[in-house]
Scaffold this active site. Sequence first.
Site, mmCIF file in Angstrom:
data_model
loop_
_atom_site.group_PDB
_atom_site.id
_atom_site.type_symbol
_atom_site.label_atom_id
_atom_site.label_comp_id
_atom_site.label_asym_id
_atom_site.label_seq_id
_atom_site.Cartn_x
_atom_site.Cartn_y
_atom_site.Cartn_z
ATOM 1 N N CYS A 11 0.824 -1.216 0.000
ATOM 2 C CA CYS A 11 0.000 0.000 0.000
ATOM 3 C C CYS A 11 0.855 1.261 0.000
ATOM 4 C CB CYS A 11 -0.932 -0.002 1.215
ATOM 5 S SG CYS A 11 -2.337 -1.108 0.996
ATOM 6 N N ASP A 49 -15.896 3.094 0.183
ATOM 7 C CA ASP A 49 -14.814 2.136 -0.003
ATOM 8 C C ASP A 49 -14.970 1.292 -1.256
ATOM 9 O OD1 ASP A 49 -13.511 2.931 2.327
ATOM 10 O OD2 ASP A 49 -14.754 1.623 3.567
ATOM 11 N N ASP A 55 -14.176 -7.417 -24.835
ATOM 12 C CA ASP A 55 -14.716 -8.673 -24.300
ATOM 13 C C ASP A 55 -16.225 -8.577 -24.107
ATOM 14 O OD1 ASP A 55 -12.388 -10.158 -24.211
ATOM 15 O OD2 ASP A 55 -11.809 -9.368 -22.259
ATOM 16 N N HIS A 101 -7.857 1.938 -8.624
ATOM 17 C CA HIS A 101 -6.711 1.855 -7.728
ATOM 18 C C HIS A 101 -5.470 2.329 -8.479
ATOM 19 C CE1 HIS A 101 -4.315 0.321 -4.368
ATOM 20 N NE2 HIS A 101 -3.490 -0.187 -5.272
#
Length: 782
Positions: free
Chosen positions: A437, A471, A511, A562
Amino acid sequence: MKSSIATETDLVLIGGGHSHVIAIKNFAMNPMPGVRLTLITDVYHTPYSGMLPGYVAGLYTFDQCHIDLHPLAKFAGARIFVDRAIGLNLEKNQVICANRPPVTFDVLSIDIGSTPASLTVPGAREYSIPVKPISKFLTYWHQITATVAQLPEQKICIGIVGGGVGGVELAFAVQSHLHNIYQNARQPTNNLELHLFHRGTRLLPGRHRWVGKQVEKILKSRGVVLHLEENVTGVKSKDGQDSDFATDARMSERKILDFAPKIIECNSGLQIECDILFWVTQASAAPWLQTAGLATDASGFILVNDKLQSISHPQVFAAGDVATMVNHSRPKAGVFAVRQGKPLLENLQRALQRKPLKSFIPQKKFLILIGTGDQRAIASRGQIGFGPYSLLWRWKDHIDRKFMDKFTNLKMEGRSYPSSGKGRNRKDSEIMHCAGCGAKVGSKVLEKVLHRIQQQTHRDDILIGLNTPDDAAVVRVPTDKVMVQTIDYFPALVDDPYLLGKIATNHCLSDLFAMGATPQSALAIATIPYASSTQQENDLYQLLLGATEILNQAGAVLMGGHTTEGAELAFGLTCNGLAFSEKLLYNSGMQSGDVLILTKALGTGVLFAADMRLRAKGRWIESAIKSMLVSNQNAAKLLLEYGATACTDVTGFGLVGHLLEMVKASQVAVELEMEAISVLPGVAEILQQGIFSSLYPENLRISASIQNSEQVSTHVLYPLLFDPQTSGGLLATVPAESASACLQALQQEYSESRIIGRVLTKSEVSRGEWHSPYEVIFVRGT
């Protein structure tokens, strides 16, 4: 834990002119730690002015007289952004581009040459072809030579306005090339009528009188009609019809050149009818330079001091034709641009290091060698002039080829770039970057980027996304639909993060399209190179902007993601789509008698493998990028409309790898037509050099699925069957009765779509040509 050198400053170059190509090559020899070099150019191949007349004359090939900027930039460890600069924000130190986000710089250098001067002569803009920019002129010249070669028996009249070096050399070159075409076709050379208009009393007014007289004598002896002391005051269409050259937009898009007669009018009352008119008068600078606030001269060229630094903005430098040295004004000639390259880079590096700059004083006298189009040349320096001689041409040819050799056959082996951290040796004193992290991009950087991203698409089924600091994202799935998910992630194969965002998103969404699903949402994962927080913010913004633009076009939204820091740029997405379960497309739906369609050309894997070795030409990479930027969404809609029975997208496992998945799932046999497969430009040349993608050996393991592999493996394009694709096309089967109409509809948008094979019927399989009735691929066209 691993260390890396973070970039801290951005050196940006606009334009691939002579000064810049020399600066880039020298930067490669002596890179600066912590400095990221970026080249912004609107062309991949920049012409070398010294050889252009020879190219027009047919004495050189395109590659012999053009510098390929793509491998040069990669050789120097530089990023290359292919776009057109249209402005500057000098308060924010940003370059404004036509088709991408602004590019931030700490130090900027401009070397974009000149542009056509404002054509104030009535009709000149509408009915003439400016010689600059060169790329557009060459497009028309190729069309002219092709037309003359097809119809050599027809007469043609060409006019050239401008009696300077450019106009004279163009006259020599045009006449020599077209005369050669006529002679090869056994047609009289007087089918060409060539006129040269010049307002002065003699040609080449900037050179010694003898040179002008000698050139005049040669042109007259070759039948060129000279109009001295003739000021062109107007150009008009003979029949009043619209011109073929009405606007710049049409010039760039037009495919066929028609010889529409036009009348050239002069102040003396002279009127000459011509089919083609070239405009080679003095050019000016791009208007946006002055609009940006830079100090310029009366023609708009950037005023620079003896350090090649803008007199109004010290963070900006300029060289070549676009610059005017305040204390040492010189003609706009390539010889000065070439000699400015080395001192320009030295002062750019000194500016980045905050060291005193060094003065550069250009020479006053210089040698020019004027080619006469017939492998002879005239030499002129000061009051000395002689020629034309073939020996002078050979000397000129040697000088030009020696210059071009500096930018060809570049090799990556043994290169080191201390300004980047791509797995290279580092000192213990360098910053050690954490893993886990601790490798995340800083929260402030992420917060700023997300604030800047403006999504055009808003969906009611996204309950929690970027606008809510939770989150995880939350989506709603309608009760009558199913969710289709896919994920992909890979290192950057292009330098431009904005382009990478677009290409990777197209790749990931394919896809969903192959399954017949409609995109709904996506989560991104990005690795941003070690750099200052400002640079990371800019890179991440451009990356996500490219991604969101493609997502918005597909009707999907970015919900979050992320980020991590790393040695090199990488990007990927988890994409979600919605579909009716009964309308999903599967790999297993192939039926006997179906026709196999591929919607894009193959070859991205081998092209970028060659690119890593500096063996791919810029125009090949340009074609590959253009293909990868095409979404498969509309192709999927058309395939469904025409009753597609099975579908997949061709990506990492290559054509045969993905086809084998379909064959096994459907328990059928397939016949491929090798010659029907569309191939990207440059692929055949690269395969002949034995260059393959790193994934190729693994993909090749499945060659046992090809029944006649021993017979077809000698085909030059055989390795392409196993080439991994990025943002490749869709591979689908449709019923034979609808195949022709389906292909016709696809080719309206996907021009490289091809019928490449068929699913065999039971009767064809039972003939005994294959060892097994199922899970077999047979290749024809060898």
